[in-house]
Design an enzyme around this catalytic site. Structure first.
Site, PDB file in Angstrom:
ATOM      1  N   GLY A 271      -1.278  23.755  -8.589  1.00 43.98           N
ATOM      2  CA  GLY A 271      -2.268  24.666  -9.160  1.00 43.98           C
ATOM      3  C   GLY A 271      -3.156  24.015 -10.206  1.00 43.98           C
ATOM      4  O   GLY A 271      -4.290  24.443 -10.405  1.00 43.98           O
TER       5      GLY A 271
ATOM      6  N   GLU B  96      -0.061  15.408 -10.000  1.00 46.72           N
ATOM      7  CA  GLU B  96       1.168  14.621 -10.089  1.00 46.72           C
ATOM      8  C   GLU B  96       1.978  14.729  -8.792  1.00 46.72           C
ATOM      9  O   GLU B  96       2.267  15.818  -8.321  1.00 46.72           O
ATOM     10  CB  GLU B  96       2.067  15.088 -11.244  1.00 46.72           C
ATOM     11  CG  GLU B  96       3.289  14.186 -11.403  1.00 46.72           C
ATOM     12  CD  GLU B  96       4.397  14.758 -12.293  1.00 46.72           C
ATOM     13  OE1 GLU B  96       5.087  13.959 -12.920  1.00 46.72           O
ATOM     14  OE2 GLU B  96       4.579  15.978 -12.344  1.00 46.72           O
TER      15      GLU B  96
ATOM     16  N   GLU C 226      12.717   1.575 -12.557  1.00 50.92           N
ATOM     17  CA  GLU C 226      13.166   2.686 -13.402  1.00 50.92           C
ATOM     18  C   GLU C 226      14.691   2.843 -13.347  1.00 50.92           C
ATOM     19  O   GLU C 226      15.325   3.157 -14.354  1.00 50.92           O
ATOM     20  CB  GLU C 226      12.485   4.001 -12.982  1.00 50.92           C
ATOM     21  CG  GLU C 226      11.009   4.064 -13.345  1.00 50.92           C
ATOM     22  CD  GLU C 226      10.753   4.246 -14.856  1.00 50.92           C
ATOM     23  OE1 GLU C 226      11.705   4.511 -15.609  1.00 50.92           O
ATOM     24  OE2 GLU C 226       9.593   4.096 -15.263  1.00 50.92           O
TER      25      GLU C 226
ATOM     26  N   ILE D 184     -12.701  15.954 -20.257  1.00 50.12           N
ATOM     27  CA  ILE D 184     -12.335  16.510 -21.555  1.00 50.12           C
ATOM     28  C   ILE D 184     -11.474  15.540 -22.365  1.00 50.12           C
ATOM     29  O   ILE D 184     -11.645  15.391 -23.565  1.00 50.12           O
ATOM     30  CB  ILE D 184     -11.523  17.825 -21.372  1.00 50.12           C
ATOM     31  CG1 ILE D 184     -12.258  18.822 -20.484  1.00 50.12           C
ATOM     32  CG2 ILE D 184     -11.122  18.419 -22.723  1.00 50.12           C
ATOM     33  CD1 ILE D 184     -13.368  19.575 -21.141  1.00 50.12           C
TER      34      ILE D 184
ATOM     35  N   ALA E  75      14.015   8.764 -13.521  1.00 49.65           N
ATOM     36  CA  ALA E  75      12.642   8.934 -13.043  1.00 49.65           C
ATOM     37  C   ALA E  75      11.687   8.208 -13.969  1.00 49.65           C
ATOM     38  O   ALA E  75      12.059   7.840 -15.084  1.00 49.65           O
ATOM     39  CB  ALA E  75      12.282  10.418 -12.986  1.00 49.65           C
TER      40      ALA E  75
ATOM     41  N   GLU F 166       9.867   1.357 -25.355  1.00 53.49           N
ATOM     42  CA  GLU F 166      10.204   1.451 -26.781  1.00 53.49           C
ATOM     43  C   GLU F 166      10.198   2.883 -27.306  1.00 53.49           C
ATOM     44  O   GLU F 166      10.786   3.157 -28.346  1.00 53.49           O
ATOM     45  CB  GLU F 166       9.264   0.572 -27.621  1.00 53.49           C
ATOM     46  CG  GLU F 166       7.808   0.968 -27.502  1.00 53.49           C
ATOM     47  CD  GLU F 166       6.909   0.186 -28.438  1.00 53.49           C
ATOM     48  OE1 GLU F 166       7.382  -0.790 -29.046  1.00 53.49           O
ATOM     49  OE2 GLU F 166       5.737   0.571 -28.561  1.00 53.49           O
TER      50      GLU F 166
ATOM     51  N   GLU G 290      16.578   2.584 -16.868  1.00 50.51           N
ATOM     52  CA  GLU G 290      17.205   3.794 -17.418  1.00 50.51           C
ATOM     53  C   GLU G 290      18.721   3.791 -17.284  1.00 50.51           C
ATOM     54  O   GLU G 290      19.407   4.483 -18.049  1.00 50.51           O
ATOM     55  CB  GLU G 290      16.628   5.056 -16.744  1.00 50.51           C
ATOM     56  CG  GLU G 290      15.174   5.295 -17.090  1.00 50.51           C
ATOM     57  CD  GLU G 290      14.715   6.732 -16.877  1.00 50.51           C
ATOM     58  OE1 GLU G 290      15.406   7.490 -16.161  1.00 50.51           O
ATOM     59  OE2 GLU G 290      13.665   7.097 -17.425  1.00 50.51           O
TER      60      GLU G 290
ATOM     61  N   SER H   9       2.922  20.448  -9.410  1.00 52.74           N
ATOM     62  CA  SER H   9       2.172  21.601  -9.919  1.00 52.74           C
ATOM     63  C   SER H   9       0.785  21.647  -9.292  1.00 52.74           C
ATOM     64  O   SER H   9      -0.219  21.438  -9.976  1.00 52.74           O
ATOM     65  CB  SER H   9       1.999  21.483 -11.439  1.00 52.74           C
ATOM     66  OG  SER H   9       3.237  21.391 -12.080  1.00 52.74           O
TER      67      SER H   9
ATOM     68  N   GLU I 239      11.408   5.470 -25.465  1.00 51.05           N
ATOM     69  CA  GLU I 239      12.283   6.202 -24.545  1.00 51.05           C
ATOM     70  C   GLU I 239      13.727   6.121 -25.023  1.00 51.05           C
ATOM     71  O   GLU I 239      14.229   5.031 -25.319  1.00 51.05           O
ATOM     72  CB  GLU I 239      12.185   5.534 -23.156  1.00 51.05           C
ATOM     73  CG  GLU I 239      11.754   6.433 -22.046  1.00 51.05           C
ATOM     74  CD  GLU I 239      11.758   5.691 -20.697  1.00 51.05           C
ATOM     75  OE1 GLU I 239      11.684   6.370 -19.690  1.00 51.05           O
ATOM     76  OE2 GLU I 239      11.841   4.440 -20.660  1.00 51.05           O
TER      77      GLU I 239
END
Lengths: 183, 183
Positions: A115, A119, A92, A14, A76, A140, A96, A113, A142
């Site tokens: 269901g 991920e 990261e 999709i 994260a 850029e 960060e 998730s 973030e």
């Protein structure tokens, strides 16, 4: 154990985005009937529990468009193509927070998730933190505020709903358990 | 606190499914530049930590098409339209396990994937379990195996990756913390 598996009959792609991909699969159920499954493909992510020498948890405050609000999370980020999770965690953390670490230990990997999405988040414990000179900066698009909290403050932030995402709730509960166990 | 908010410039609706909806928003970043955000809308869900009179955790084994594997989770399910989370928790517990409970206490609500989805999971603790006669059954496209595990077995299942989703890892960690605290 009975057979619970669902066999793919067809896949309709999709959407293919920068971060996520969406497809709808038609599946054959264990009873022979068919059903549709709406599925998100995601590259996976890492999250980092990082404790400073002053025994504070490194956090980032970030606006999350999906939630239309600013929340406090452990650092994260998404895995880049073919990137090793431990390398991603170091990258990261530096981008960060400006911290580098002596060791990066994998604590747990979980699906966020199951269901509808594949991920997975790999949660690491970073030890031996120090500020890195000339640390790499954020992407850029973030924008984050760096914060450092005691465990008590983090538990309070959960009660106040300022910490309200799965990986950060996991992190705070993990640290609470370590403290209670005297580790 | 600096302003981290991203303002919506436009929304493109890509997909409207039975469970999830996908849209791509163009946003104005804090620095005035623009970016795209791929966003999944989800109705939200509940999950239930249910402990039997024999001190076992009620689990369901379920094939997850998104992961292409069968995993062990605490009972859970999506909110129906305008359904109260506590009512949903009682309904899902009955449908997936055949148990009813004397009390259903909200422990925590967290977003599973704040980077791209608004899915929230409300985790409840069900107390005073008993098997219900003529319990409501599963949805027609749902197939699960009922299991009951000790806390030790659940911790072992995490090590073996048979328990590997955020809400169930949270649940096991929560119960471990309660045990260590002697509650």
């Amino acid at each position: 154990m009975s057979l619970l598996e669902e066999k793919t009959l067809s896949t309709e792609k999709i959407f293919s985005g920068k971060v996520i991909h969406l497809q709808v699969d038609e599946v054959k159920l264990p009873n022979g009937k068919t059903a549709k499954r709406e599925l998100i493909k995601h590259p996976g992510a890492v999250a980092i529990i990082a404790i400073t020498t002053e025994n504070r948890i490194v956090m980032v405050e970030q606006f999350r468009k999906a939630l239309e609000k600013t929340i406090i999370e452990i650092p994260a980020g998404k895995l880049e193509k073919e990137e090793e999770p431990a390398d991603c965690a170091k990258r990261e953390l530096e981008e960060e927070t400006g911290y580098e670490c002596e060791s990066m230990e994998l604590l747990n990997s979980f699906y966020t998730s199951p269901g509808f999405a594949d991920e997975i988040v790999h949660v690491y414990l970073a030890k031996g933190l120090s500020k890195k000179e000339n640390a790499a900066g954020l992407d850029e698009d973030e924008f984050v505020n760096l914060m450092e909290m005691t465990l008590d403050e983090a538990q309070q932030a959960i009660k106040e709903n300022r910490i309200c995402d799965a990986k950060t709730v996991f992190a705070v509960q993990y640290l609470q358990l370590q403290e209670v166990l005297g580790k």
